[in-house]
Design a protein around this motif. Structure first.
Motif, PDB file in Angstrom:
ATOM      1  N   ILE A 135      26.046 -81.627  60.850  1.00 43.63           N
ATOM      2  CA  ILE A 135      26.945 -80.475  60.946  1.00 43.63           C
ATOM      3  C   ILE A 135      26.244 -79.397  61.749  1.00 43.63           C
ATOM      4  N   LYS A 136      26.899 -78.983  62.802  1.00 42.57           N
ATOM      5  CA  LYS A 136      26.378 -77.910  63.642  1.00 42.57           C
ATOM      6  C   LYS A 136      27.118 -76.629  63.288  1.00 42.57           C
ATOM      7  N   PHE A 137      26.370 -75.539  63.078  1.00 47.20           N
ATOM      8  CA  PHE A 137      27.043 -74.260  62.860  1.00 47.20           C
ATOM      9  C   PHE A 137      26.943 -73.418  64.126  1.00 47.20           C
ATOM     10  N   ILE A 138      28.037 -72.755  64.447  1.00 39.71           N
ATOM     11  CA  ILE A 138      28.181 -72.015  65.696  1.00 39.71           C
ATOM     12  C   ILE A 138      28.506 -70.557  65.365  1.00 39.71           C
ATOM     13  N   GLU A 139      27.635 -69.669  65.733  1.00 36.94           N
ATOM     14  CA  GLU A 139      27.832 -68.251  65.442  1.00 36.94           C
ATOM     15  C   GLU A 139      29.039 -67.703  66.191  1.00 36.94           C
ATOM     16  N   THR A 140      29.944 -67.062  65.457  1.00 39.51           N
ATOM     17  CA  THR A 140      31.104 -66.404  66.063  1.00 39.51           C
ATOM     18  C   THR A 140      31.200 -64.954  65.587  1.00 39.51           C
ATOM     19  N   ASP A 141      30.051 -64.325  65.369  1.00 37.13           N
ATOM     20  CA  ASP A 141      30.014 -62.945  64.888  1.00 37.13           C
ATOM     21  C   ASP A 141      30.836 -62.025  65.791  1.00 37.13           C
ATOM     22  N   ASN A 142      31.567 -61.126  65.157  1.00 36.04           N
ATOM     23  CA  ASN A 142      32.362 -60.090  65.833  1.00 36.04           C
ATOM     24  C   ASN A 142      33.556 -60.651  66.601  1.00 36.04           C
ATOM     25  N   MET A 143      33.810 -61.945  66.523  1.00 37.16           N
ATOM     26  CA  MET A 143      34.915 -62.533  67.276  1.00 37.16           C
ATOM     27  C   MET A 143      36.188 -62.674  66.450  1.00 37.16           C
ATOM     28  N   HIS A 144      36.058 -62.508  65.138  1.00 36.82           N
ATOM     29  CA  HIS A 144      37.230 -62.401  64.260  1.00 36.82           C
ATOM     30  C   HIS A 144      37.605 -60.929  64.151  1.00 36.82           C
ATOM     31  N   CYS A 145      36.646 -60.128  63.777  1.00 37.23           N
ATOM     32  CA  CYS A 145      36.809 -58.678  63.790  1.00 37.23           C
ATOM     33  C   CYS A 145      35.431 -58.050  63.922  1.00 37.23           C
ATOM     34  N   GLU A 146      35.375 -56.862  64.471  1.00 38.01           N
ATOM     35  CA  GLU A 146      34.110 -56.191  64.748  1.00 38.01           C
ATOM     36  C   GLU A 146      33.351 -55.939  63.450  1.00 38.01           C
ATOM     37  N   GLY A 147      32.063 -56.312  63.456  1.00 40.54           N
ATOM     38  CA  GLY A 147      31.214 -56.097  62.297  1.00 40.54           C
ATOM     39  C   GLY A 147      31.231 -57.228  61.287  1.00 40.54           C
ATOM     40  N   MET A 148      31.960 -58.307  61.571  1.00 41.33           N
ATOM     41  CA  MET A 148      32.065 -59.428  60.635  1.00 41.33           C
ATOM     42  C   MET A 148      31.174 -60.591  61.083  1.00 41.33           C
ATOM     43  N   THR A 149      30.237 -60.983  60.228  1.00 39.18           N
ATOM     44  CA  THR A 149      29.465 -62.192  60.462  1.00 39.18           C
ATOM     45  C   THR A 149      30.365 -63.386  60.185  1.00 39.18           C
ATOM     46  N   SER A 150      30.462 -64.311  61.128  1.00 39.72           N
ATOM     47  CA  SER A 150      31.352 -65.462  60.939  1.00 39.72           C
ATOM     48  C   SER A 150      30.797 -66.682  61.659  1.00 39.72           C
ATOM     49  N   THR A 151      31.257 -67.845  61.229  1.00 40.28           N
ATOM     50  CA  THR A 151      30.671 -69.092  61.697  1.00 40.28           C
ATOM     51  C   THR A 151      31.737 -70.163  61.876  1.00 40.28           C
ATOM     52  N   ALA A 152      31.683 -70.864  62.995  1.00 41.74           N
ATOM     53  CA  ALA A 152      32.469 -72.080  63.205  1.00 41.74           C
ATOM     54  C   ALA A 152      31.568 -73.280  62.928  1.00 41.74           C
ATOM     55  N   LEU A 153      32.183 -74.442  62.731  1.00 49.26           N
ATOM     56  CA  LEU A 153      31.427 -75.646  62.403  1.00 49.26           C
ATOM     57  C   LEU A 153      31.849 -76.803  63.295  1.00 49.26           C
ATOM     58  N   LYS A 154      30.909 -77.731  63.534  1.00 49.09           N
ATOM     59  CA  LYS A 154      31.207 -78.963  64.244  1.00 49.09           C
ATOM     60  C   LYS A 154      30.604 -80.112  63.441  1.00 49.09           C
ATOM     61  N   PHE A 155      31.449 -81.076  63.075  1.00 50.42           N
ATOM     62  CA  PHE A 155      31.044 -82.216  62.266  1.00 50.42           C
ATOM     63  C   PHE A 155      30.895 -83.454  63.142  1.00 50.42           C
TER      64      PHE A 155
END
Length: 248
Positions: A135-155
């Motif tokens: 499982i690869k985790f992909i940083e998507t910080d600030n791409m949902h909303c500003e100031g939000m730490t968020s992550t996409a995944l690849k299985f």
């Protein structure tokens, strides 16, 4: 083989179930996100707390993490079950701040409820394994909303096939997710709104971003309650997820 079960496919304000998934990876089951409707959707999806061996929270909005405290309490005090909680190293302080208030009383710590796996020591992309699946985790910080730490995944499955899970995202063009799509990509679980807004990609933005050549790989999720999935399939030429499972 990767089996993905949608416990729910709708947004934060749904009358039904939040957009949370269980990925079956060999003998283990990874819960991706734990919204406040998890107390209902987990059972109706055919699972119980003790089935879940691993957890990953993509970001800390309540429809993705608001049910984690109750889930943890049930696991510890009712079932004596201690799942693995996978956390990006640069999200751990935020996650602990959200859930420690309710869980960490009487000298208890997060480690009394979960076996915590801290992922990576760098920004960008990292990997972890569940049995033979990668499982690869992909940083998507600030791409949902500003100031939000968020992550996409690849299985990745045993045969090299892969599935992408976007979580919530608005700023697709800067996300780099398209760079992870290749001939071995069998599915793209993509946040998708039919109403223009500031925090979620619209269906038109999704199709434009991934291109016509990838439309048959897109599984739209996190859409509004009043959307008829089969009508939307026909209109847009992509598949809108409904509650249930799909196997790759």
């Amino acid at each position: 083989m990767i089996k993905a079960t949608a416990l729910g496919v709708n947004g934060a304000f749904t009358k039904y179930y939040h957009n949370n998934f269980v990925f079956e990876l060999g003998s283990r089951k990874l819960l991706v996100d734990a919204g406040t409707t998890l107390r209902y959707s987990l059972y109706e999806g055919g699972f119980k707390e003790t089935d879940i061996t691993d957890i990953f929270i993509t970001h800390l909005h309540s429809d993705h993490g608001g049910g984690l405290e109750e889930f943890a309490q049930k696991c510890k005090w009712i079932y004596d079950h201690k799942p693995n909680l996978w956390v990006r190293f640069d999200m751990i302080d935020e996650l602990y701040e959200v859930i420690e208030k309710g869980l960490c009383t009487d000298g208890l710590t997060i480690n009394d409820y979960f076996t915590v796996g801290i992922l990576g020591s760098f920004k960008g992309v990292g990997e972890f394994n569940i049995e033979s699946h990668r499982i690869k985790f992909i940083e998507t910080d600030n791409m949902h909303c500003e100031g939000m730490t968020s992550t996409a995944l690849k299985f990745y499955d045993l045969n090299g096939y892969n599935v992408i899970y976007s979580s919530d995202i608005k700023n697709l063009k800067d996300s780099g997710l398209i760079e992870h799509v290749n001939d071995s990509t069998k599915g793209i679980f993509q946040d998708c709104s039919l109403i223009p807004n500031n925090v979620h990609s619209t269906v038109e933005e999704v199709i434009e971003y991934y291109g016509e050549q990838n439309k048959n790989k897109i599984y739209a999720m996190h859409y509004q309650d009043d959307v008829d999935a089969r009508e939307a399939d026909d209109k847009y030429g992509i598949r809108f997820m409904i509650r249930g499972h799909v196997t790759f």
